[in-house]
Scaffold this motif. Structure first.
Motif, PDB file in Angstrom:
ATOM      1  N   GLU A  49       0.817  -1.208   0.000  1.00  0.00           N
ATOM      2  CA  GLU A  49       0.000   0.000   0.000  1.00  0.00           C
ATOM      3  C   GLU A  49       0.857   1.267   0.000  1.00  0.00           C
ATOM      4  N   THR A  50       2.092   1.165   0.470  1.00  0.00           N
ATOM      5  CA  THR A  50       2.998   2.310   0.512  1.00  0.00           C
ATOM      6  C   THR A  50       4.340   1.906  -0.106  1.00  0.00           C
TER       7      THR A  50
ATOM      8  N   LEU B  43       5.389   2.220  -3.151  1.00  0.00           N
ATOM      9  CA  LEU B  43       5.230   1.555  -4.445  1.00  0.00           C
ATOM     10  C   LEU B  43       5.179   2.572  -5.575  1.00  0.00           C
TER      11      LEU B  43
ATOM     12  N   THR C 192       4.302   2.612  -9.702  1.00  0.00           N
ATOM     13  CA  THR C 192       3.700   1.818 -10.771  1.00  0.00           C
ATOM     14  C   THR C 192       3.943   2.479 -12.122  1.00  0.00           C
TER      15      THR C 192
ATOM     16  N   MET D 123       2.753   7.061  -8.234  1.00  0.00           N
ATOM     17  CA  MET D 123       3.433   6.912  -6.950  1.00  0.00           C
ATOM     18  C   MET D 123       2.406   6.901  -5.829  1.00  0.00           C
ATOM     19  N   LYS D 124       2.607   6.039  -4.848  1.00  0.00           N
ATOM     20  CA  LYS D 124       1.670   5.919  -3.737  1.00  0.00           C
ATOM     21  C   LYS D 124       1.819   7.048  -2.724  1.00  0.00           C
ATOM     22  N   ASP D 125       3.063   7.398  -2.360  1.00  0.00           N
ATOM     23  CA  ASP D 125       3.303   8.332  -1.267  1.00  0.00           C
ATOM     24  C   ASP D 125       3.305   9.775  -1.768  1.00  0.00           C
ATOM     25  N   ARG D 126       2.444  10.602  -1.193  1.00  0.00           N
ATOM     26  CA  ARG D 126       2.294  11.980  -1.659  1.00  0.00           C
ATOM     27  C   ARG D 126       3.531  12.823  -1.408  1.00  0.00           C
TER      28      ARG D 126
ATOM     29  N   ARG E 249       6.125  11.954  -3.877  1.00  0.00           N
ATOM     30  CA  ARG E 249       5.656  12.435  -5.173  1.00  0.00           C
ATOM     31  C   ARG E 249       5.961  13.926  -5.351  1.00  0.00           C
TER      32      ARG E 249
ATOM     33  N   ASP F 271      -2.578  10.524  -8.465  1.00  0.00           N
ATOM     34  CA  ASP F 271      -1.945   9.229  -8.237  1.00  0.00           C
ATOM     35  C   ASP F 271      -1.124   8.758  -9.440  1.00  0.00           C
ATOM     36  N   GLU F 272      -1.604   9.074 -10.639  1.00  0.00           N
ATOM     37  CA  GLU F 272      -0.942   8.585 -11.846  1.00  0.00           C
ATOM     38  C   GLU F 272      -1.089   9.627 -12.952  1.00  0.00           C
TER      39      GLU F 272
END
Length: 211
Positions: free
Chosen positions: A56-57, A59, A61, A77-80, A83, A110-111
């Motif tokens: 969940e963290t 990661l 993609t 990217m999962k973590d703001r 990011r 998110d993407e």
């Protein structure tokens, strides 16, 4: 001797308590459910029986697919916090100035799949408009010249993770369309391996076992 006849009464069950519980559960699930964010580049992942869940963290993609006949690569990217820090590095690299409001908006994305020069225009759009087909052309990943922005996103997101004092390295996952041609997937793998990332996940859909 005459038999005593018992009077028959209609039985009834009070369902009030059960209805209350059912509505409480329904309300709970509605309030705690997370709406699925529309994917800007939907892909049909290949099937697999592997059931390993992605973290969940921590990661990153990389989505590879096609839109309107053109190959595209998206980065997520999962973590703001990581990011946002990676955006600062990219802004310095490509001489693009982002306002604080744009940085806050980017932390919510998110993407994405646009060159860094086109991020300001993307961030000015509404969330629903960003996910429309053809709006995002994909991140440049040319192996020739300095326009391999995917390589720099990977480099800077790892640097941002180190700056944040993380004890674990980021994990990377490639999400490719089942009909996508292999050369594009291999190009992404080569970019990862150039940065000594030899371990990454391949996102697949779940299917039943073959007997």
């Amino acid at each position: 001797m005459a038999k005593v006849k018992m009077s028959k009464k209609a039985t009834s069950i009070d369902m009030t308590a059960m209805c209350d519980v059912a509505f409480l559960l329904l309300t709970f699930f509605i309030l705690t459910a997370t709406a699925k964010v529309p994917e800007p580049l939907p892909v049909d992942t290949p099937s697999s029986t592997v059931q390993t869940k992605l973290p969940e963290t921590g990661l990153v993609t990389i989505t590879v697919g096609k839109s309107e006949g053109k190959e595209q690569v998206f980065f997520g990217m999962k973590d703001r916090a990581i990011r946002s820090a990676a955006l600062d590095y990219m802004a310095q690299k490509y001489k693009v100035n982002f306002t604080d409001a744009e940085k806050e908006q980017f932390a919510l994305v998110d993407e994405f799949g646009v060159p860094v020069e086109g991020l300001k225009q993307l961030l000015a759009m509404k969330g629903a408009d960003r996910a429309k087909k053809g709006v995002q052309p994909g991140i440049p990943c040319d192996t020739i010249g300095d326009n391999n922005q995917l390589r720099y996103w990977i480099q800077y997101v790892r640097q941002a993770n180190i700056d944040a004092g993380a004890t674990k390295e980021l994990q990377f996952a490639i999400k490719g369309d089942a009909k996508e041609e292999y050369p594009q997937i291999k190009r992404v793998m080569d970019i990862l391996q150039e940065q000594k990332i030899n371990s990454f996940n391949l996102v697949t859909g779940l299917r039943g076992k073959d007997y």
